[in-house]
Design a protein around this motif. Structure first.
Motif, mmCIF file in Angstrom:
data_model
loop_
_atom_site.group_PDB
_atom_site.id
_atom_site.type_symbol
_atom_site.label_atom_id
_atom_site.label_comp_id
_atom_site.label_asym_id
_atom_site.label_seq_id
_atom_site.Cartn_x
_atom_site.Cartn_y
_atom_site.Cartn_z
ATOM 1 N N CYS A 6 32.310 5.205 -25.074
ATOM 2 C CA CYS A 6 31.291 4.318 -24.219
ATOM 3 C C CYS A 6 30.342 5.221 -23.463
ATOM 4 O O CYS A 6 30.600 6.639 -23.611
ATOM 5 C CB CYS A 6 31.959 3.520 -23.049
ATOM 6 S SG CYS A 6 33.097 4.575 -21.955
ATOM 7 N N LYS A 7 29.751 4.859 -22.381
ATOM 8 C CA LYS A 7 28.645 5.829 -21.797
ATOM 9 C C LYS A 7 29.222 6.625 -20.633
ATOM 10 O O LYS A 7 28.804 7.548 -20.040
ATOM 11 C CB LYS A 7 27.604 5.084 -21.005
ATOM 12 C CG LYS A 7 26.695 4.295 -22.339
ATOM 13 C CD LYS A 7 25.964 5.126 -23.086
ATOM 14 C CE LYS A 7 25.083 4.606 -24.135
ATOM 15 N NZ LYS A 7 25.598 4.485 -25.571
ATOM 16 N N CYS A 8 30.650 6.324 -20.373
ATOM 17 C CA CYS A 8 31.375 6.933 -19.232
ATOM 18 C C CYS A 8 31.741 8.359 -19.865
ATOM 19 O O CYS A 8 32.969 8.306 -20.246
ATOM 20 C CB CYS A 8 32.378 6.010 -18.730
ATOM 21 S SG CYS A 8 31.765 4.265 -18.293
ATOM 22 N N CYS A 27 37.505 0.362 -21.593
ATOM 23 C CA CYS A 27 37.198 1.433 -20.701
ATOM 24 C C CYS A 27 37.559 0.439 -19.326
ATOM 25 O O CYS A 27 36.803 -0.494 -19.120
ATOM 26 C CB CYS A 27 35.809 1.998 -20.891
ATOM 27 S SG CYS A 27 35.215 2.833 -19.494
ATOM 28 N N VAL A 29 36.012 1.565 -16.552
ATOM 29 C CA VAL A 29 35.101 1.562 -15.792
ATOM 30 C C VAL A 29 33.884 0.693 -16.168
ATOM 31 O O VAL A 29 33.418 -0.254 -15.217
ATOM 32 C CB VAL A 29 34.497 3.077 -15.888
ATOM 33 C CG1 VAL A 29 33.143 3.323 -14.946
ATOM 34 C CG2 VAL A 29 35.519 4.116 -15.134
ATOM 35 N N CYS A 30 33.590 0.746 -17.421
ATOM 36 C CA CYS A 30 32.282 -0.238 -17.951
ATOM 37 C C CYS A 30 32.670 -1.478 -18.471
ATOM 38 O O CYS A 30 32.007 -2.113 -19.266
ATOM 39 C CB CYS A 30 31.386 0.645 -18.557
ATOM 40 S SG CYS A 30 31.974 1.353 -20.267
HETATM 41 ZN ZN LIG Z 1 32.987 3.182 -20.042
#
Ligand SMILES: [Zn+2]
Length: 91
Positions: A6-8, A27, A29-30
């Motif tokens: 993912c982007k994290c 994830c 977080v996102c």
């Molecule tokens: Zn993420």
């Protein structure tokens, strides 16, 4: 830690939550859905996770949560302290 996850980039926090259409690891977080095969888990445990996901809503909710808790514990054991696994209780 996981490529193309993912982007994290620096997160190592994941949640275990069953869903009808996706692998049960996300994830934390996102909320991105992650591929079970991207995690260094044994085939045995991956299989248990797939079975658990397949039984989603087909077994009593307390049973589902008990198995999920147990699987989250096994994931923590196999992944070690580099990963943080949170189990999301289903209601
Ligand atoms: Zn993420």
């Amino acid at each position: 830690m996981l490529k193309d996850a993912c982007k994290c980039e620096f997160t190592n926090s994941y949640k275990l939550e069953a869903d009808f259409v996706a692998d049960p690891i996300w994830c934390n977080v996102c909320g991105w859905n992650l591929d079970i095969d991207d995690f260094p888990l044994t085939d045995n445990l991956k299989d248990e996770l797939y079975q658990w996901t397949k039984q989603y809503k087909k077994i009593p909710i307390n049973e589902h949560n008990a198995i999920g808790q147990n699987l989250a514990g096994k994931m923590r054991e196999e992944l070690g302290s580099d990963y943080k696994i949170v189990f999301i209780t289903d209601k």
